[in-house]
Enzyme design. Sequence first.
Site, PDB file in Angstrom:
ATOM      1  N   GLY A 244      21.951  18.546  48.753  1.00  0.00           N
ATOM      2  CA  GLY A 244      22.604  19.767  48.285  1.00  0.00           C
ATOM      3  C   GLY A 244      21.692  20.621  47.416  1.00  0.00           C
ATOM      4  O   GLY A 244      20.595  20.204  47.007  1.00  0.00           O
ATOM      5  N   HIS A 245      22.177  21.798  47.068  1.00  0.00           N
ATOM      6  CA  HIS A 245      21.409  22.770  46.276  1.00  0.00           C
ATOM      7  C   HIS A 245      21.035  22.183  44.910  1.00  0.00           C
ATOM      8  O   HIS A 245      21.801  21.452  44.288  1.00  0.00           O
ATOM      9  CB  HIS A 245      22.207  24.050  46.099  1.00  0.00           C
ATOM     10  CG  HIS A 245      23.570  23.846  45.532  1.00  0.00           C
ATOM     11  ND1 HIS A 245      23.811  23.690  44.194  1.00  0.00           N
ATOM     12  CD2 HIS A 245      24.779  23.755  46.129  1.00  0.00           C
ATOM     13  CE1 HIS A 245      25.099  23.535  43.988  1.00  0.00           C
ATOM     14  NE2 HIS A 245      25.718  23.555  45.154  1.00  0.00           N
ATOM     15  N   SER A 246      19.823  22.504  44.490  1.00  0.00           N
ATOM     16  CA  SER A 246      19.311  22.175  43.152  1.00  0.00           C
ATOM     17  C   SER A 246      18.999  20.694  42.949  1.00  0.00           C
ATOM     18  O   SER A 246      18.677  20.295  41.830  1.00  0.00           O
ATOM     19  CB  SER A 246      20.282  22.599  42.035  1.00  0.00           C
ATOM     20  OG  SER A 246      20.632  23.941  42.163  1.00  0.00           O
TER      21      SER A 246
END
Lengths: 342, 342, 342
Positions: A244-246
């Site tokens: 996922g993001h980050s």
Amino acid sequence: MKFSVLVNQLTQKTPISANEGTNPEIKGVSAIEDATANTLSYIEGKKFATLINQTEASGLILPQDETLQAQATARGIAWMASPQPRLLFAQAIALFYRPFQPTPDIHPSAVIDPSAVLQENIYIGPNVVIYPEVRISSGVCIYGNVVIYPEVRISDRAILHANSTIHERSQIGKDCVIHSGAVIGGEGFGFVPTPQGWYKMQQSGCVVLEDGVEVGANSNIDRPAVGETRVGRNTKFDNAVHIGHSCQVGENCAFAAQVVLAGGVKVGNNVLIGGQSAIANNVTIGDGARATGHSGITRDVKAGEIVSGSPAVPNHIYLRSSAIYKRLPEMYRAFKRLAHKK
Amino acid sequence: MKFSVLVNQLTQKTPISANEGTNPEIKGVSAIEDATANTLSYIEGKKFATLINQTEASGLILPQDETLQAQATARGIAWMASPQPRLLFAQAIALFYRPFQPTPDIHPSAVIDPSAVLQENIYIGPNVVIYPEVRISSGVCIYGNVVIYPEVRISDRAILHANSTIHERSQIGKDCVIHSGAVIGGEGFGFVPTPQGWYKMQQSGCVVLEDGVEVGANSNIDRPAVGETRVGRNTKFDNAVHIGHSCQVGENCAFAAQVVLAGGVKVGNNVLIGGQSAIANNVTIGDGARATGHSGITRDVKAGEIVSGSPAVPNHIYLRSSAIYKRLPEMYRAFKRLAHKK
Amino acid sequence: MKFSVLVNQLTQKTPISANEGTNPEIKGVSAIEDATANTLSYIEGKKFATLINQTEASGLILPQDETLQAQATARGIAWMASPQPRLLFAQAIALFYRPFQPTPDIHPSAVIDPSAVLQENIYIGPNVVIYPEVRISSGVCIYGNVVIYPEVRISDRAILHANSTIHERSQIGKDCVIHSGAVIGGEGFGFVPTPQGWYKMQQSGCVVLEDGVEVGANSNIDRPAVGETRVGRNTKFDNAVHIGHSCQVGENCAFAAQVVLAGGVKVGNNVLIGGQSAIANNVTIGDGARATGHSGITRDVKAGEIVSGSPAVPNHIYLRSSAIYKRLPEMYRAFKRLAHKK
């Protein structure tokens, strides 16, 4: 090549003992169950001892186990032995097998924006699409039907397999391998609830894969709203992994198939995650930690810890608790009797 | 732009308090951990308080918390505060970042059946393949290497990312976004057991995505044997989500990565499903229900209910039972003692 | 066609009873909830009885249940009845619906290496890429943007849907269907740990799909280091299934969405695996075994056994243990009282 020559070539890398027997000609490598004459095969341990009696392989790589070695000698099979038979067999495969890789060439059907900067010795296959401001370093290999969005940077010798997609601003390190159908740098899942419905958070960040990263087929690594999603050097992902993001994943990790990292997960170095495990938002996993398959990790995991289950608990607890799980019915009956007695 | 100008622009949408400080120039948005001067960043709550002391951001979006605000003021950081800092930051990103979208154009390498009907202001990228009887409305954006099967209808401003596939008869609503590698309208998994083996049930139905639906990378939404698989307005799916044949998903839902809906599942409006959860055949999920990650839902879930675990149970029960799970060994020993005493 | 004609055509395959009523014209098939006049629909059992009172279908396929049949007769709906209404309905769909398949043709935009050997009656769609030494038998259908690596063999009438990728040396049997985005024969996940980091084991083996295998959208079937990964005749995989290197799957199996097989798993014939289940390395599953959805199988499963849960246990134990799981808090309180009394 002769078995003795093979032993010499492999010995340069790893100390091994060997019994050349009749010094057979070795023409290839094979799985022990369906080996034919003049091939080399291997077993990893005692568990596979019976296969030595059945195989038609002319050479074997064995563990350092005298019983197994005697068994091979008795059948007239040449063998070499190592504390790491699987590694030695991997090195043997590399002597006989060269994976397919096209010679450098830019196929005329590829659609490459004129602003792209391409170094030398690059292969770009048929129907590849390259959007503006992409930079591709030397020795890169891009198979048919890959699509690269703007401002991507692909470093030396990276391999992008067919039908993969690299989204805007992604940075792919040296010697990375992106397998077929993988999507790197797609939009993170960022929707903010409002009384009027979901408000879409633009994903202005990017994905950075450091050198030597491999991403399995149909895996997805998302870019964040701001900043980077980063995967450290030599980390390997199997198929259908979702990052996922980050997320920040360290070096030398290995994640098996269908692992899911939600947003903002921090993973240290040398972490092993078993297949179909999931890690919740913003969890931190320490260096050298491990999760067995099918784990659901909702809390931080300390360096070196092994966790299992969903929600994940230390593995030694999981092993005992899951063993008792199937005795819950008898425990429940005992509990009912207890309740009744009072 | 000046911080004060930024505050004015954002205030038009949401009431906020602010301290402009030295009214710094803001040139972009950033993650707080790696912010540089002249960027705007944000934190969501007290948990991230220490980051205020470390960041080099010139401006911050904060929650309505006077301690955090005083902390920012003490460091000379301009700030604005909102009950929904994440929403405000999303609105700030939209002021600075425009996602890449090509200008309308039909690339000459796209292979478009002459029976296709195309409205104006459409982008069709290189090597896109469009089979017969497809209708594409105005403002649609189709990236490279997308394939569209016959009789598909794509409504205004929908975006189809690279290497996605839209199967026959699918209807994609206005402003939908289909991410890279997703497959919409593929055949439902319909095999009927017979003494002669599997009999393949033809999948003559279609998939309907209402307006504003987003489908994550490498997700799959299957069409049914008859009728429709339907996803309601503004519902958002993360990557690698599987929606089986004949499912009916309501409006404004959000499903995280690798959620699986088997066949014929009915989901109400405003339902949230955590990552890697699965819902069994023909289950009904009520409006506003929620499932935490890694749930296995085998029975109907009432409106507003929160469920967890596999098989899923009400979340408050799950929290207590899973906490006790790791004490099963001591319970079992107690039970053995009890059994012995009798 | 007239309902009576339809009954005749279907009766040739399956014995059925029928009530032709007014012998309506049947023009198509439909789902019972949204059926219109002059369509044929079906229900599987008593559970759906109320739908008979609401449907506008002119004909119904019913189970052998006199109450349901009387209900249809009372509403003037023509019906036929069968012990397997779903199979009969599947056969009825096949009378009305022909799935889209292009007529044989090689699209000029396809990039086919001159060494490829192509038999007659083949469809190769736009932008397909075929690397050297590929053999394609008669009647094969390859949709747009498929990529085929070297030395692949594709047998009669196989269908490869859009954006799928077939890797080197794969053998695709007769009548196989590979759905969109699937990756067949990609590299197995083979990395050997060494003090210097991961050593990549070359994957010199191949994938063999026997005749009649179907592989769902965005599924991945990996090739092994040596030998074969093999899937037996008429086995069907739903979307996003992962089959690791060296797995041997038998005939007539069905795996639901997101099933994961790690490396070296052996699965017998007629095995059913529920969605999102995982099977650990080198596990053996006997003929006719079944796993319900969300199972995590870590040990061998005997022929005919039904298992559930993670780690998987026999289903009858799982049903009782999972029912008691939610009573763990009360059991724990009883246990504490017991411990206190001593």
